[in-house]
Design a protein around this motif. Structure first.
Motif, PDB file in Angstrom:
ATOM      1  N   ASP A  96       0.881  -1.174   0.000  1.00 22.01           N
ATOM      2  CA  ASP A  96       0.000   0.000   0.000  1.00 22.01           C
ATOM      3  C   ASP A  96       0.911   1.214   0.000  1.00 22.01           C
ATOM      4  OD1 ASP A  96      -1.905   1.961   0.370  1.00 22.01           O
ATOM      5  OD2 ASP A  96      -2.276   1.485   2.480  1.00 22.01           O
ATOM      6  N   ARG A  97       1.021   1.891  -1.126  1.00 19.96           N
ATOM      7  CA  ARG A  97       1.951   3.006  -1.262  1.00 19.96           C
ATOM      8  C   ARG A  97       1.238   4.237  -1.810  1.00 19.96           C
ATOM      9  NH1 ARG A  97       4.404  -0.188   1.159  1.00 19.96           N
ATOM     10  NH2 ARG A  97       6.545  -0.941   0.889  1.00 19.96           N
ATOM     11  N   ALA A 109       3.994   2.280  -9.779  1.00 21.68           N
ATOM     12  CA  ALA A 109       4.721   1.184 -10.438  1.00 21.68           C
ATOM     13  C   ALA A 109       4.912   0.006  -9.488  1.00 21.68           C
ATOM     14  CB  ALA A 109       6.070   1.689 -10.949  1.00 21.68           C
ATOM     15  N   LEU A 110       5.298   0.298  -8.235  1.00 24.84           N
ATOM     16  CA  LEU A 110       5.493  -0.783  -7.270  1.00 24.84           C
ATOM     17  C   LEU A 110       4.171  -1.474  -6.951  1.00 24.84           C
ATOM     18  CD1 LEU A 110       7.430  -2.286  -5.354  1.00 24.84           C
ATOM     19  CD2 LEU A 110       6.836  -0.592  -3.600  1.00 24.84           C
ATOM     20  N   SER A 111       3.109  -0.694  -6.801  1.00 31.17           N
ATOM     21  CA  SER A 111       1.795  -1.272  -6.497  1.00 31.17           C
ATOM     22  C   SER A 111       1.339  -2.197  -7.616  1.00 31.17           C
ATOM     23  CB  SER A 111       0.764  -0.153  -6.286  1.00 31.17           C
ATOM     24  OG  SER A 111       1.119   0.662  -5.185  1.00 31.17           O
ATOM     25  N   LEU A 112       1.504  -1.771  -8.851  1.00 37.93           N
ATOM     26  CA  LEU A 112       1.122  -2.618  -9.978  1.00 37.93           C
ATOM     27  C   LEU A 112       1.970  -3.883 -10.019  1.00 37.93           C
ATOM     28  CD1 LEU A 112      -0.535  -3.018 -12.574  1.00 37.93           C
ATOM     29  CD2 LEU A 112       1.231  -1.738 -13.801  1.00 37.93           C
ATOM     30  N   ASP A 113       3.267  -3.736  -9.759  1.00 42.55           N
ATOM     31  CA  ASP A 113       4.173  -4.878  -9.843  1.00 42.55           C
ATOM     32  C   ASP A 113       3.832  -5.939  -8.802  1.00 42.55           C
ATOM     33  OD1 ASP A 113       6.379  -5.689 -11.465  1.00 42.55           O
ATOM     34  OD2 ASP A 113       7.693  -5.497  -9.723  1.00 42.55           O
ATOM     35  N   VAL A 114       3.641  -5.513  -7.556  1.00 39.33           N
ATOM     36  CA  VAL A 114       3.437  -6.470  -6.457  1.00 39.33           C
ATOM     37  C   VAL A 114       1.985  -6.944  -6.374  1.00 39.33           C
ATOM     38  CG1 VAL A 114       3.592  -6.807  -3.955  1.00 39.33           C
ATOM     39  CG2 VAL A 114       5.355  -5.494  -5.159  1.00 39.33           C
ATOM     40  N   ALA A 155      -3.626   4.030  -5.566  1.00 36.18           N
ATOM     41  CA  ALA A 155      -2.790   2.973  -6.145  1.00 36.18           C
ATOM     42  C   ALA A 155      -3.175   1.614  -5.569  1.00 36.18           C
ATOM     43  CB  ALA A 155      -1.312   3.274  -5.889  1.00 36.18           C
ATOM     44  N   TYR A 156      -3.437   1.582  -4.281  1.00 32.65           N
ATOM     45  CA  TYR A 156      -3.852   0.334  -3.644  1.00 32.65           C
ATOM     46  C   TYR A 156      -5.204  -0.110  -4.184  1.00 32.65           C
ATOM     47  CZ  TYR A 156      -4.862  -2.972   0.165  1.00 32.65           C
ATOM     48  OH  TYR A 156      -5.163  -4.098   0.899  1.00 32.65           O
TER      49      TYR A 156
END
Length: 266
Positions: A96-97, A109-114, A155-156
């Motif tokens: 959750d960023r 980008a990190l949210s989509l990746d993980v 994003a989350y």
């Protein structure tokens, strides 16, 4: 109705160093599963394995990145080397960023990746073998945010919707070939993520914040069937139906909650 029997099965749980993942890994091991505990947090993974072994269960730690293609390939190889064919994959790791429109490109980008691509990449590597073996189970820890939304966390919310959507696609495409897909969609759970939610804690805990162990127990019970949605907070079913059938009314209610948050921030 398809059932999954943990006893003797090789299962992988990502994000299993803490929270729901640790509770899932421990609960599955308590029912005889041979558990691969995956987490970026090597110390957390080791703690989970130690707890499982202290209770007489079988587990190995597999610290590393469970979102990248390379990391997933290494995790699958480690699981197979230790315990043989993977019977079930619990895609539990999540992030959750970022808050509001200030969420950065890196947060997105990190949210989509993980939260999404990790599931896609795992399925690419797991599904061919499951088709050859006449079955497997893919369980995604999404969130009620993936069915509804989470205020202040775009994003989350968006990527958890994506996680549910990919799980739906996977189920629609492969269920007749023995692959069971399930999506866990809790509201507030007593984890570090809830502790760090700030004013959102009140909203997320509206229908009681469950313990990670309560969520895990519900998930393990749900493995006895093949229903797609696992709802630790049953109230979510009603909210989900209202969102679909009375969308503007539901959005109005969510906006009123947002106004309460605005007043808190003010």
């Amino acid at each position: 109705m398809s059932a999954f029997e943990p006893d003797g099965a090789c299962v992988v749980v990502t994000g299993a160093g803490n929270g729901i993942g640790a509770a899932l890994a421990t609960g599955l091991a308590g029912r005889g599963a041979r558990v691969v505990v995956a987490d970026l947090d090597a110390d957390g993974a080791a703690r989970t394995v130690a707890a499982i072994e202290a209770a007489g269960g079988q587990a190995i730690a597999a610290p590393g990145d469970a979102a990248s293609e390379e990391g997933i390939a290494a995790l699958i190889a480690a699981a197979r080397d230790a315990y043989g064919p993977i019977g079930a994959w619990f895609a539990n790791a999540g992030v959750d960023r970022g808050r509001g429109l200030d969420a950065s490109e890196a947060d997105w980008a990190l949210s989509l990746d993980v939260n999404v691509m990790a599931h896609v990449r795992a399925a690419r590597q797991l599904v061919p073998d499951w088709l050859a073996a006449d079955g497997g189970r893919f369980v995604v820890t999404a969130s009620a945010a993936g069915l509804l939304t989470m205020l202040d966390a775009p994003a989350y919310s968006v990527t958890k919707h994506g996680a549910v959507a990919f799980a739906e696609w996977l189920s629609a495409t492969y269920r007749h070939r023995g692959i069971v897909v399930q999506a866990i969609c809790p509201q507030g759970v007593q984890t570090r993520m809830l502790d760090e939610a700030g004013p959102l804690q009140e909203v997320l805990s509206h229908d009681t914040a469950l313990t990670a162990e309560q969520v895990a127990d519900g998930v393990i019970t749900a493995l006895g069937g093949d229903e797609f949605l696992i709802l630790p907070h049953p109230e979510v079913a009603g909210y989900y139906a209202a969102r679909a059938t009375a969308t503007d009314r539901w959005l109005g209610g969510m906006n009123r909650l947002q106004q309460r948050l605005d007043q808190h921030d003010g």
